[in-house]
Scaffold this motif. Structure first.
Motif, PDB file in Angstrom:
ATOM      1  N   ASN A  82     -10.414  -6.910  -4.852  1.00 41.20           N
ATOM      2  CA  ASN A  82     -10.643  -5.004  -4.478  1.00 41.20           C
ATOM      3  C   ASN A  82     -11.176  -4.679  -3.351  1.00 41.20           C
ATOM      4  OD1 ASN A  82      -8.885  -4.154  -6.429  1.00 41.20           O
ATOM      5  ND2 ASN A  82     -10.612  -2.601  -7.211  1.00 41.20           N
ATOM      6  N   ASP A  83     -11.151  -4.324  -2.144  1.00 42.69           N
ATOM      7  CA  ASP A  83     -12.281  -3.272  -1.484  1.00 42.69           C
ATOM      8  C   ASP A  83     -13.425  -3.502  -1.717  1.00 42.69           C
ATOM      9  OD1 ASP A  83     -10.179  -3.881   0.008  1.00 42.69           O
ATOM     10  OD2 ASP A  83      -9.114  -2.180   0.098  1.00 42.69           O
ATOM     11  N   TRP A 126      -0.230   3.621 -10.543  1.00 45.85           N
ATOM     12  CA  TRP A 126      -0.895   2.760 -11.577  1.00 45.85           C
ATOM     13  C   TRP A 126      -1.770   1.991 -11.406  1.00 45.85           C
ATOM     14  CZ3 TRP A 126       3.300  -0.164 -11.051  1.00 45.85           C
ATOM     15  CH2 TRP A 126       3.789  -1.258 -11.402  1.00 45.85           C
ATOM     16  N   LEU A 127      -3.011   1.870 -12.215  1.00 48.96           N
ATOM     17  CA  LEU A 127      -3.843   0.808 -12.177  1.00 48.96           C
ATOM     18  C   LEU A 127      -3.398   0.234 -13.275  1.00 48.96           C
ATOM     19  CD1 LEU A 127      -7.433   1.194 -11.303  1.00 48.96           C
ATOM     20  CD2 LEU A 127      -7.694   1.871 -13.656  1.00 48.96           C
ATOM     21  N   GLN A 128      -3.564  -1.245 -13.354  1.00 52.42           N
ATOM     22  CA  GLN A 128      -3.045  -1.850 -13.160  1.00 52.42           C
ATOM     23  C   GLN A 128      -4.670  -2.666 -14.431  1.00 52.42           C
ATOM     24  OE1 GLN A 128      -2.604  -5.733 -10.198  1.00 52.42           O
ATOM     25  NE2 GLN A 128      -0.682  -4.313  -9.722  1.00 52.42           N
ATOM     26  N   GLY A 154      -9.011  -2.617 -11.203  1.00 49.94           N
ATOM     27  CA  GLY A 154      -7.360  -2.990 -10.646  1.00 49.94           C
ATOM     28  C   GLY A 154      -7.194  -1.930  -9.604  1.00 49.94           C
ATOM     29  N   THR A 155      -5.747  -2.088  -9.473  1.00 47.46           N
ATOM     30  CA  THR A 155      -5.107  -2.010  -7.572  1.00 47.46           C
ATOM     31  C   THR A 155      -5.755  -0.351  -7.082  1.00 47.46           C
ATOM     32  OG1 THR A 155      -3.744  -2.785  -8.538  1.00 47.46           O
ATOM     33  CG2 THR A 155      -3.502  -1.059  -6.328  1.00 47.46           C
ATOM     34  N   PHE A 156      -6.248   0.295  -8.033  1.00 45.70           N
ATOM     35  CA  PHE A 156      -6.476   1.612  -7.502  1.00 45.70           C
ATOM     36  C   PHE A 156      -8.140   2.690  -8.052  1.00 45.70           C
ATOM     37  CE2 PHE A 156      -2.545   2.501  -6.154  1.00 45.70           C
ATOM     38  CZ  PHE A 156      -2.486   3.654  -5.479  1.00 45.70           C
ATOM     39  N   GLY A 157      -8.548   1.468  -8.516  1.00 51.90           N
ATOM     40  CA  GLY A 157      -9.401   1.269  -9.043  1.00 51.90           C
ATOM     41  C   GLY A 157     -10.759   0.803  -9.444  1.00 51.90           C
ATOM     42  N   GLN A 217      -1.858   3.372  -1.109  1.00 55.79           N
ATOM     43  CA  GLN A 217      -2.089   4.836  -1.067  1.00 55.79           C
ATOM     44  C   GLN A 217      -3.210   5.290  -1.654  1.00 55.79           C
ATOM     45  OE1 GLN A 217      -1.617   7.122   1.851  1.00 55.79           O
ATOM     46  NE2 GLN A 217      -0.119   5.010   3.067  1.00 55.79           N
ATOM     47  N   GLN A 218      -3.430   6.335  -2.113  1.00 57.38           N
ATOM     48  CA  GLN A 218      -4.421   6.897  -3.334  1.00 57.38           C
ATOM     49  C   GLN A 218      -3.985   7.965  -3.887  1.00 57.38           C
ATOM     50  OE1 GLN A 218      -7.676   8.933  -2.036  1.00 57.38           O
ATOM     51  NE2 GLN A 218      -8.727   7.250  -0.543  1.00 57.38           N
TER      52      GLN A 218
END
Length: 414
Positions: free
Chosen positions: A205-206, A8-10, A109-112, A142-143
């Motif tokens: 984030n990166d 999930w995207l936080q 978020g973690t994923f975006g 991981q994506q």
């Protein structure tokens, strides 16, 4: 907090999400899926099956229509169908230069990342950009795969569509306008917006400058929802507005419970958006009866359904987090205790329906509203009475089996 089994995207930080929902009619799959039962359909297989059977076509002012397709298609093809694409677009096809120059990063978020911009109607919208299917880690994780992202797509559409219903209707969930899958490196304009956010607020984030030309992204365009509750601590006028926030959240959850057997399961204050509005009342429909809430100048939108659970025609979509040990080890905020309480109450079985989880999050929200700062610090009789009533609500809320019963019987809302 780490990624769950489904991923999930936080909840985003900063200004929230964004303007005219891409709506979808509930599907009548029963006649098609006679050989399946809810117990045999996991999150992944249910999402694959449903996506395989539906291609959504936009119609003006209506939920989306659907068509049936071969079940034996790839997860990528299912996502492209949800996006109404035959393959990935370029960033410039999805976000034309005129819109790109208006992009500002408003959350992460973690994923975006989440950016605001304007749409063709000159309305502010939010773009949630999630890298998918790549081999490179993003922010240490991981994506997401296409199969995993279907979970978020499907639930976002179903909840957005509740604003168009007649029996159980609410606009308390963020409206989803559009979906796109794109391929390519991160646009320079978005990197500049990312840098500005990093300078002003600091990013965890990166910097997304390492993606190559083959990287795929899912872009979800949402209506503009305002700022999350965590970031407007001290900006609500008083407990009068806080009561409206709690009332609106409870009503939205109740409607979704009745329509979709819905549990949010991650309703921390970063996933509750608030924006200022002018209209004084907000209507919702619960089991055919119209109700009205005093807005007190604010409108609430619930976001982020990566842990959520719902049913359509007896089929369940849920996220199995039974083996996500780190999720249940968090410390330092009542939020992390809620995850453990949900696990205890459902015996770590995440496909079953336990609407009391929504009640747990309402108890958490009441605690946050009691601890928040408000612009109006005057201790008037009204403020003291409201604070006492909110404390009473917090004391009694856990006795209700669902948000629906809390809404119907809670003295705080009468």
């Amino acid at each position: 907090m780490q990624e769950s089994t489904c991923g999930w995207l936080q909840g985003t930080s900063g200004i929230g999400l964004a303007v005219t929902p891409l709506r979808m009619e509930q599907m009548n799959l029963s006649s098609i899926l006679t050989n399946f039962t809810p117990d045999t359909l996991t999150t992944h297989s249910w999402g694959r099956l449903k996506a395989a059977l539906s291609l959504h076509k936009k119609t003006t002012g209506m939920c989306l229509q659907q068509a049936s397709y071969d079940e034996d298609i790839s997860d990528a093809e299912k996502v492209y169908q949800e996006c109404q694409q035959s393959g990935p677009l370029s960033f410039s096809d999805c976000i034309p230069p005129a819109r790109m120059k208006h992009c500002s990063k408003i959350g992460e978020g973690t994923f975006g990342e989440v950016f605001s911009t304007i749409n063709a109607s000159n309305e502010t919208v939010a773009l949630k950009i999630i890298p998918v299917e790549g081999s490179q880690q993003v922010n240490g994780e991981q994506q997401k795969t296409f199969g995993e992202i279907l979970h978020e797509i499907i639930i976002s559409k179903e909840l957005s569509c509740l604003n168009m219903k007649e029996i159980n209707k609410t606009d308390g969930f963020i409206g989803l306008n559009n979906l796109h899958c794109v391929r390519g490196h991160y646009p320079e304009a978005l990197l500049k917006a990312w840098d500005k956010f990093d300078r002003q607020k600091g990013s965890e984030n990166d910097r997304p400058d390492f993606f190559d030309d083959e990287q795929l992204f899912l872009i979800l365009e949402f209506e503009f929802g305002g700022s999350d509750l965590e970031n407007i601590n001290g900006k609500l006028s008083s407990l009068v507005q806080a009561k409206s926030v709690l009332h609106q959240v409870t009503a939205a959850l109740a409607v979704a419970e009745q329509a979709l057997c819905f549990e949010h399961r991650d309703l921390h204050w970063g996933n509750i958006l608030v924006k200022n509005i002018k209209h004084k009342h907000n209507e919702f429909i619960l089991n055919g009866t119209v109700h009205s809430i005093e807005t007190r100048g604010v409108h609430v939108n619930i976001i982020d359904y990566s842990l959520s659970r719902l049913e359509i025609d007896g089929l369940t979509v849920s996220c199995d987090i039974s083996n996500d040990e780190e999720l249940f080890m968090g410390q330092g905020d009542y939020q992390f205790e809620i995850y453990r309480l949900m696990k205890k109450e459902n015996n770590n079985c995440w496909s079953t329906y336990n609407p009391h989880s929504n009640v747990l999050w309402l108890h958490y929200l009441a605690e946050k509203l009691l601890s928040m700062n408000y612009k109006n610090k005057a201790q008037t009789n009204q403020q003291r009475t409201l604070k006492s009533a909110l404390k009473s609500f917090q004391a009694e809320i856990l006795s209700y089996p669902s948000a629906t019963e809390a809404l119907r019987n809670g003295r705080f809302f009468q």
